[in-house]
Design a protein around this motif. Structure first.
Motif, PDB file in Angstrom:
ATOM      1  N   LEU A  39       0.824  -1.209   0.000  1.00 24.32           N
ATOM      2  CA  LEU A  39       0.000   0.000   0.000  1.00 24.32           C
ATOM      3  C   LEU A  39       0.859   1.260   0.000  1.00 24.32           C
ATOM      4  CD1 LEU A  39      -2.837  -1.034   2.456  1.00 24.32           C
ATOM      5  CD2 LEU A  39      -3.077  -0.583   0.001  1.00 24.32           C
ATOM      6  N   LEU A  40       1.853   1.301   0.877  1.00 22.98           N
ATOM      7  CA  LEU A  40       2.693   2.495   0.970  1.00 22.98           C
ATOM      8  C   LEU A  40       3.495   2.725  -0.307  1.00 22.98           C
ATOM      9  CD1 LEU A  40       3.870   2.134   4.668  1.00 22.98           C
ATOM     10  CD2 LEU A  40       2.394   3.929   3.731  1.00 22.98           C
ATOM     11  N   PHE A  41       4.080   1.670  -0.824  1.00 22.28           N
ATOM     12  CA  PHE A  41       4.904   1.804  -2.018  1.00 22.28           C
ATOM     13  C   PHE A  41       4.064   2.241  -3.217  1.00 22.28           C
ATOM     14  CE2 PHE A  41       7.229   0.306  -5.724  1.00 22.28           C
ATOM     15  CZ  PHE A  41       8.478   0.830  -5.463  1.00 22.28           C
ATOM     16  N   HIS A  42       2.911   1.616  -3.389  1.00 18.71           N
ATOM     17  CA  HIS A  42       2.116   1.932  -4.562  1.00 18.71           C
ATOM     18  C   HIS A  42       1.328   3.237  -4.408  1.00 18.71           C
ATOM     19  CE1 HIS A  42       3.402  -2.083  -5.630  1.00 18.71           C
ATOM     20  NE2 HIS A  42       3.296  -1.629  -6.865  1.00 18.71           N
ATOM     21  N   ALA A  43       1.079   3.677  -3.181  1.00 21.58           N
ATOM     22  CA  ALA A  43       0.510   5.026  -2.991  1.00 21.58           C
ATOM     23  C   ALA A  43       1.490   6.057  -3.533  1.00 21.58           C
ATOM     24  CB  ALA A  43       0.210   5.277  -1.517  1.00 21.58           C
ATOM     25  N   THR A  44       2.754   5.864  -3.231  1.00 24.69           N
ATOM     26  CA  THR A  44       3.790   6.768  -3.740  1.00 24.69           C
ATOM     27  C   THR A  44       3.897   6.674  -5.261  1.00 24.69           C
ATOM     28  OG1 THR A  44       4.982   6.499  -1.665  1.00 24.69           O
ATOM     29  CG2 THR A  44       6.221   7.411  -3.500  1.00 24.69           C
ATOM     30  N   ALA A  45       3.780   5.472  -5.793  1.00 25.03           N
ATOM     31  CA  ALA A  45       3.834   5.296  -7.245  1.00 25.03           C
ATOM     32  C   ALA A  45       2.673   6.011  -7.932  1.00 25.03           C
ATOM     33  CB  ALA A  45       3.828   3.805  -7.592  1.00 25.03           C
ATOM     34  N   ILE A  65      -4.331   4.335 -16.818  1.00 28.36           N
ATOM     35  CA  ILE A  65      -4.574   2.898 -16.638  1.00 28.36           C
ATOM     36  C   ILE A  65      -3.574   2.334 -15.636  1.00 28.36           C
ATOM     37  CG2 ILE A  65      -4.399   0.642 -17.778  1.00 28.36           C
ATOM     38  CD1 ILE A  65      -5.641   2.049 -20.271  1.00 28.36           C
ATOM     39  N   ALA A  66      -2.317   2.727 -15.766  1.00 27.05           N
ATOM     40  CA  ALA A  66      -1.283   2.251 -14.839  1.00 27.05           C
ATOM     41  C   ALA A  66      -1.594   2.684 -13.410  1.00 27.05           C
ATOM     42  CB  ALA A  66       0.093   2.766 -15.269  1.00 27.05           C
ATOM     43  N   ALA A  67      -1.940   3.956 -13.230  1.00 25.35           N
ATOM     44  CA  ALA A  67      -2.208   4.473 -11.891  1.00 25.35           C
ATOM     45  C   ALA A  67      -3.409   3.769 -11.258  1.00 25.35           C
ATOM     46  CB  ALA A  67      -2.434   5.982 -11.944  1.00 25.35           C
ATOM     47  N   PHE A  68      -4.483   3.613 -12.000  1.00 25.23           N
ATOM     48  CA  PHE A  68      -5.646   2.912 -11.454  1.00 25.23           C
ATOM     49  C   PHE A  68      -5.348   1.431 -11.245  1.00 25.23           C
ATOM     50  CE2 PHE A  68      -8.122   6.676 -12.734  1.00 25.23           C
ATOM     51  CZ  PHE A  68      -8.821   6.869 -11.547  1.00 25.23           C
ATOM     52  N   GLY A  69      -4.474   0.878 -12.074  1.00 30.53           N
ATOM     53  CA  GLY A  69      -4.039  -0.506 -11.857  1.00 30.53           C
ATOM     54  C   GLY A  69      -3.303  -0.652 -10.535  1.00 30.53           C
ATOM     55  N   THR A 102      -1.714  -7.605 -11.318  1.00 27.55           N
ATOM     56  CA  THR A 102      -2.194  -6.295 -11.741  1.00 27.55           C
ATOM     57  C   THR A 102      -1.134  -5.223 -11.498  1.00 27.55           C
ATOM     58  OG1 THR A 102      -4.475  -6.949 -11.292  1.00 27.55           O
ATOM     59  CG2 THR A 102      -4.037  -4.581 -11.432  1.00 27.55           C
ATOM     60  N   MET A 103      -0.444  -5.299 -10.351  1.00 27.84           N
ATOM     61  CA  MET A 103       0.621  -4.323 -10.087  1.00 27.84           C
ATOM     62  C   MET A 103       1.779  -4.489 -11.063  1.00 27.84           C
ATOM     63  SD  MET A 103       0.631  -3.979  -5.920  1.00 27.84           S
ATOM     64  CE  MET A 103       0.479  -5.727  -5.558  1.00 27.84           C
ATOM     65  N   ILE A 104       2.151  -5.716 -11.371  1.00 28.40           N
ATOM     66  CA  ILE A 104       3.228  -5.956 -12.352  1.00 28.40           C
ATOM     67  C   ILE A 104       2.835  -5.366 -13.706  1.00 28.40           C
ATOM     68  CG2 ILE A 104       4.447  -7.727 -13.677  1.00 28.40           C
ATOM     69  CD1 ILE A 104       4.196  -9.513 -11.094  1.00 28.40           C
ATOM     70  N   LEU A 105       1.611  -5.654 -14.139  1.00 29.27           N
ATOM     71  CA  LEU A 105       1.146  -5.120 -15.423  1.00 29.27           C
ATOM     72  C   LEU A 105       1.083  -3.595 -15.403  1.00 29.27           C
ATOM     73  CD1 LEU A 105      -1.652  -7.727 -16.249  1.00 29.27           C
ATOM     74  CD2 LEU A 105       0.610  -7.511 -17.334  1.00 29.27           C
ATOM     75  N   SER A 106       0.764  -3.030 -14.261  1.00 31.94           N
ATOM     76  CA  SER A 106       0.732  -1.566 -14.145  1.00 31.94           C
ATOM     77  C   SER A 106       2.127  -0.973 -14.284  1.00 31.94           C
ATOM     78  CB  SER A 106       0.096  -1.160 -12.819  1.00 31.94           C
ATOM     79  OG  SER A 106      -1.252  -1.569 -12.788  1.00 31.94           O
ATOM     80  N   TRP A 107       3.127  -1.630 -13.714  1.00 32.04           N
ATOM     81  CA  TRP A 107       4.505  -1.153 -13.894  1.00 32.04           C
ATOM     82  C   TRP A 107       4.907  -1.239 -15.361  1.00 32.04           C
ATOM     83  CZ3 TRP A 107       6.833   1.991 -10.906  1.00 32.04           C
ATOM     84  CH2 TRP A 107       6.586   1.980  -9.527  1.00 32.04           C
ATOM     85  N   LEU A 108       4.497  -2.297 -16.045  1.00 31.59           N
ATOM     86  CA  LEU A 108       4.788  -2.397 -17.477  1.00 31.59           C
ATOM     87  C   LEU A 108       4.034  -1.319 -18.253  1.00 31.59           C
ATOM     88  CD1 LEU A 108       4.764  -6.277 -17.868  1.00 31.59           C
ATOM     89  CD2 LEU A 108       6.757  -4.749 -17.841  1.00 31.59           C
ATOM     90  N   ALA A 109       2.826  -0.980 -17.797  1.00 28.26           N
ATOM     91  CA  ALA A 109       2.069   0.105 -18.426  1.00 28.26           C
ATOM     92  C   ALA A 109       2.768   1.446 -18.228  1.00 28.26           C
ATOM     93  CB  ALA A 109       0.645   0.145 -17.873  1.00 28.26           C
TER      94      ALA A 109
END
Length: 121
Positions: A39-45, A65-69, A102-109
């Protein structure tokens, strides 16, 4: 959309701190530490994506799309681990792996959004 993402990131950050505290004070709460970190890491992302979108460094649609992912993926992952910790069962079968994927795909996005951006710094 940017304000919604910032608000969701704020909620994720707050939940991440709560889970970090719970993991520090609970017995056998390693799942909560992992949930907190995601949660903390991806909030920052998410905040970074919003800033990069505003600066034109990410393609608008792909970046959103990446951010919502990140929101969906981290919520699924952390939610599943938290429910498992407190209720003894998961949200639904494969919820945490679905969130992780979903998080992996978001990083690729994010990568694709950077390459596809029309303007740069």
């Amino acid at each position: 959309m940017a304000r919604l993402l910032v608000a969701l990131a704020g909620l994720m950050g707050a939940a991440g701190v709560v889970l970090a505290a719970a993991s520090a004070h609970g017995a056998d709460a390693t799942r909560l530490a992992s949930a907190s970190a995601m949660l903390l890491f991806h909030a920052t992302a998410i905040l970074a994506c919003v800033a990069l979108l505003a600066g034109g460094l990410l393609h608008g649609g792909i970046g959103l799309i990446a951010a919502f992912g990140f929101v969906i993926g981290a919520a699924l992952f952390a939610g599943d681990l938290t429910v498992l910790q407190y209720a003894g069962h998961s949200l639904f079968p494969f919820a945490a792996p679905t969130g992780g994927t979903t998080m992996i795909l978001s990083w690729l996005a994010v990568t694709l959004a950077a390459v596809a951006a029309k303007r740069g710094p």
